[in-house]
Scaffold this active site. Structure first.
Site, mmCIF file in Angstrom:
data_model
loop_
_atom_site.group_PDB
_atom_site.id
_atom_site.type_symbol
_atom_site.label_atom_id
_atom_site.label_comp_id
_atom_site.label_asym_id
_atom_site.label_seq_id
_atom_site.Cartn_x
_atom_site.Cartn_y
_atom_site.Cartn_z
ATOM 1 N N TRP B 134 0.854 -1.182 0.000
ATOM 2 C CA TRP B 134 0.000 0.000 0.000
ATOM 3 C C TRP B 134 0.893 1.236 0.000
ATOM 4 O O TRP B 134 1.814 1.339 0.804
ATOM 5 C CB TRP B 134 -0.860 -0.040 1.261
ATOM 6 N N ASP B 215 -0.168 -5.833 9.512
ATOM 7 C CA ASP B 215 -1.206 -4.875 9.161
ATOM 8 C C ASP B 215 -2.453 -5.700 8.835
ATOM 9 O O ASP B 215 -2.476 -6.426 7.839
ATOM 10 C CB ASP B 215 -0.780 -4.037 7.949
ATOM 11 N N LYS B 251 -12.992 -1.337 6.716
ATOM 12 C CA LYS B 251 -13.687 -2.158 5.717
ATOM 13 C C LYS B 251 -14.599 -3.188 6.327
ATOM 14 O O LYS B 251 -15.739 -3.336 5.910
ATOM 15 C CB LYS B 251 -12.668 -2.886 4.814
#
Lengths: 429, 405
Positions: B134, B215, B251
């Site tokens: 990312w 993560d 999310k």
């Protein structure tokens, strides 16, 4: 799934069977064994201590969160109504990196003025920030990034976290004289001296109103002189405005210093917070603004502020911003808010009078004039750390060690007890 | 008066968020936003979970609701529940109070706070990220005070994992180096190690004393199962070693804009965890004092109530299933179309994103000619697709692949 379970079993079984950590798992020592316990935050630690005290007489005049006359936290009616309107909101999407545009627009009007030419000319770079702390930190990071060689001048005393913020942003700090202990007022001569002696183009942190922790604000005339000399020296004024509306009860009046500086032609920066004046503490809503030369520069500066927010939290929280914009956008709700802010400010002003009068009635030989001269949520009592310790140990009264009393924690029910205790610990001094 | 910031140049648009900005400007009715990773329904709408709406209502109607500052470390219930969610409620680390958990601003905030803690208290300043990762990871760790290096991860020829390269690079990392691991649903590639591969990674890392920093932004979103998606983290914790975990609820609970997340540091002992927590406070206080209350309250409400928790798992699985279905539809459509190339990676990859393998030129073409908005690395957000829009995307990919190499 069988494979996963088997793998897990094999790891844990092996560990148990060998009686020592599995191959490669770090030995018995921790990576963090050397980490020392951090000192408690001087302000927030007070409330922690208060909460564990079983005494029924205990009084918390530590942290600066507003309480009503029953000592209860308050949710403003305008906030309740805003939340009712927002409930069932079908959208929890990311805000833009710079935050809620609507909220920012209304927030800038509060600071710069409803009809500010700077807003009209789009000269203000502004982003939604995590309350006042977040706004200050973003500015400190921005200052470090784009004025690498600059320092920040911080008043003595100031909110303790200011020092932490600029330190963590790696901006070197200096101080300027502010509080005058003998008069429990402003050390104006010292302040002006320090402004004059600072190298041209220095950055100064100013409390826009209701100085924390002293409650001592410059008069309008004094602000004019400060503005003038800072202009001559080419200093950058950064205003921390955490109590707009809370000081006098009138947000316009509390923005006086800022408006003065704007008129004086300064390009300022402002950290605004809605923690206290809208009671939105835990929602973390604020705004950082930087006045620029023109729209192009404002766009550039805003883009850079966003670049600093992105690696910190990506984009700011939506809920609190939605409450603020709902209130400020609706004339009726905004009026209700203004009324409620005045009620809070008036109650505090009333408690100042009550505390001072109680102390005088008790026959204290000391002057307590400063209690009513100071303004905002806090009173810098002038008590020593030893006296504060006695207040806590003998009377279960909790405040920060610098003798700062949060007037918001004073009520008609406890003001007598508080006055008595203060009198007890100070009468021999 | 001349501005002290007069020389400041305008910063470039964030590559990911900039996609949405460009998308919004486009007036074509055919436009498709496959950029930012926010879930969309089959109708292309954002989704607020029913259980989240319920939790919000409960909060609003609760007279005892907390109104003031959270502690610096955040909401206690939220922290406890979050640790249990990722580590497992029966995890020895949890039961032994060896986990320091602090509420942070979503995944980004958790990573940043963890990074700053490491920069102050850890003997190694180097952190390895997978290649690719990312985009914001590099910035977060850089501003957080760490030096960022990378380890091989994605194999463009197989569009899968370069496992050998990964092992080699971790093996040559200096002892004690920090290693960023995507717990599941790797962003941007969607390529995850198998559990057997995770076990090998674990063995290697422990033998080299490398510090794992997970993560976890898609727990439950990848496979549809919260436990399955946490396995990588759990096998590391099960060996008794230490690690960092950054969790996001953006999310999997659809709480994007509320910025809800947690950083957990799994320590050897409860005493160490307690000292670590005290030092985390010193990182947080000068950043934003204390975290936002709203989102965390919603999460805590849901996680603590068995019925609401169950309801959440059902809604979460529905989202994950829709994405898996979109993968299949796109794969089938490209296969039926006879689009050149092997497109099986679309169904092999997992989570919100597919690394299509399209190059920047092809992406540019797709944006210009077909109004498809995606990041230039060829990443598409499957969550932005629907049965209705799969044909249009298929056309675009087919055209791009056949007209541009």
């Amino acid at each position: 799934m069988p494979i996963r379970a088997a793998l897990l079993r094999s790891i844990t079984t092996t560990t148990a069977a060998r009686g020592s950590p599995l191959i490669g798992a770090r030995s018995a020592s921790s990576w963090w064994g050397h980490v020392a316990p951090a000192a408690k935050d001087p302000i927030l630690g007070v409330t922690e201590a208060f909460l564990t005290d079983p005494s029924p007489d205990k009084v918390n005049v530590g942290v600066g969160a507003y309480r009503d006359d029953d000592g209860k936290p308050v949710v403003l009616e305008c906030v309740r109504e805003a939340e009712r309107r927002i409930a069932g909101n079908m959208n929890m999407e990311y805000l833009p990196m710079g935050g809620s545009v609507k909220m920012i627009q209304e927030t800038l009007k509060l600071a710069y003025g409803e009809n500010s030419e700077f807003i009209k000319d789009k000269r203000i770079a502004a982003v939604q920030a995590l309350s006042g702390t977040g706004a200050c930190r973003l500015f400190a990071d921005f200052q470090k990034r784009f004025r690498e060689d600059s320092q920040i001048y911080i008043p003595v005393p100031t909110w303790s976290n200011h020092h932490n913020i600029w330190r963590d942003a790696h901006v070197p700090q200096n101080t300027f004289r502010y509080y005058h202990a003998e008069s429990r007022g402003l050390d104006f001569a010292g302040l002006m001296d320090d402004i004059k002696n600072a190298p041209n183009g220095s950055f100064f942190l100013l409390h826009a109103c209701a100085h924390n922790p002293t409650g001592v604000d410059p008069t309008e005339d004094q602000w004019k002189e400060i503005s003038y000399i800072m202009k001559v020296k080419g200093h950058f004024p950064f205003f921390d405005m955490a109590y707009q509306g809370f000081a006098s009860g009138d947000p316009e009046r509390d923005a006086k210093a800022i408006r003065l500086f704007l008129k004086g032609g300064h390009s300022i920066g402002i950290a605004q917070s809605f923690a206290k004046n809208m009671g939105l503490y835990g929602q973390r809503v604020g705004c950082l603004s930087v006045l620029c030369e023109d729209e192009k520069q404002a766009v550039a500066v805003k883009s850079q502020l966003q670049q600093l927010a992105r690696p910190m939290y990506s984009n700011p929280p939506a809920h609190g911003a939605l409450i603020v914009s709902t209130i400020l956008d609706d004339p009726d709700l905004k009026n209700l808010w203004l009324k409620e802010v005045k009620v809070m400010a008036d109650r505090i002003i009333g408690m100042r009078t009550a505390l001072r009068e109680s102390l005088e009635k008790l026959g204290s030989q000391l002057s307590w004039e400063h209690i009513t001269k100071q303004i905002g949520m806090f009173c810098y009592s002038g008590m020593t750390p030893e006296q504060v310790d006695r207040l806590t140990s003998e009377f279960h009264i909790y405040m920060t060690h610098n003798g700062r009393i949060s007037m918001a924690g004073v009520t008609t029910k406890n003001v007598g007890y508080l006055a008595n205790a203060i009198h007890e610990v100070t009468k021999s001094s | 008066m001349e501005s002290v910031f007069g020389s400041i140049a305008q910063a470039p648009e964030d590559p990911i968020l900039g996609v949405t900005v460009a998308f919004n400007k486009d007036t074509s009715p055919l436009k498709l936003n496959l950029g930012v990773g926010a879930y969309r329904t089959e109708e292309g709408k954002p989704l607020v979970l029913n259980v989240v709406k319920k939790a919000e209502q409960l909060l609003i109607n609760d007279p005892a609701r907390k109104k003031e500052y959270l502690p610096i470390v955040g909401l206690a219930d939220f922290n406890k529940s979050s640790a249990k969610l990722i580590l497992g409620s029966d995890s020895p680390a949890v039961l032994e109070n060896r986990v320091a958990t602090v509420q942070c601003l979503s995944g980004t905030g958790s990573l940043r706070v963890g990074s700053e803690f490491l920069a102050r208290h850890y003997h190694q300043r180097v952190l390895y990220v997978p290649l690719p990762t990312w985009g914001n990871h590099l910035k977060v760790f850089h501003f957080g005070g760490l030096e960022v290096k990378s380890y091989r991860y994605y194999d463009p020829t197989t569009r899968g994992l370069n496992f050998q390269g990964l092992l080699e690079d971790l093996n040559s990392a200096p002892s004690g180096a920090i290693v960023l691991l995507h717990a599941c649903a790797h962003n941007p590639t969607g390529v995850d190690p198998t559990l057997a591969q995770w076990e090998e990674i674990r063995k290697l890392m422990r033998s080299k004393g490398l510090l794992p920093f997970f993560d976890s932004a898609y727990q439950g979103f990848a496979s549809g199962s919260l436990d399955a998606d946490a396995q990588s983290v759990r096998i590391f914790v099960a060996d008794g070693g230490e690690c960092f975990v950054a969790q996001s609820y953006a999310k999997n609970m659809g709480l994007y804009g509320e910025r809800v997340g947690a950083l957990s540091i799994v320590c050897k002992t409860a005493d160490v965890a307690s000292r670590v927590e005290s030092q985390l406070k010193l990182v947080i206080r000068p950043m934003y004092s204390n975290p936002p209350i709203h989102g965390a309250s919603i999460v805590a409400t849901i996680l603590k109530d068995p019925d609401m928790y169950h309801e959440w798992t059902v809604e979460l699985k529905a989202m994950a299933d829709r994405i898996i279905s979109m993968r299949k539809q796109l794969f089938d459509a490209l296969t039926a179309r006879g689009t050149p190339g092997d497109w099986s990676h679309i169904i092999k990859q997992i989570g919100m994103f597919t690394f299509t393998g399209l190059n920047a030129e092809q992406v540019s073409f797709m944006t210009r000619e077909y109004h498809i908005y995606m990041t230039s690395d060829g990443r598409i957000s499957m969550a932005g697709l629907s049965s209705r829009t799969v044909p249009h995307l298929t056309d675009a990919i087919h055209a791009a692949v056949t007209q541009i190499s």
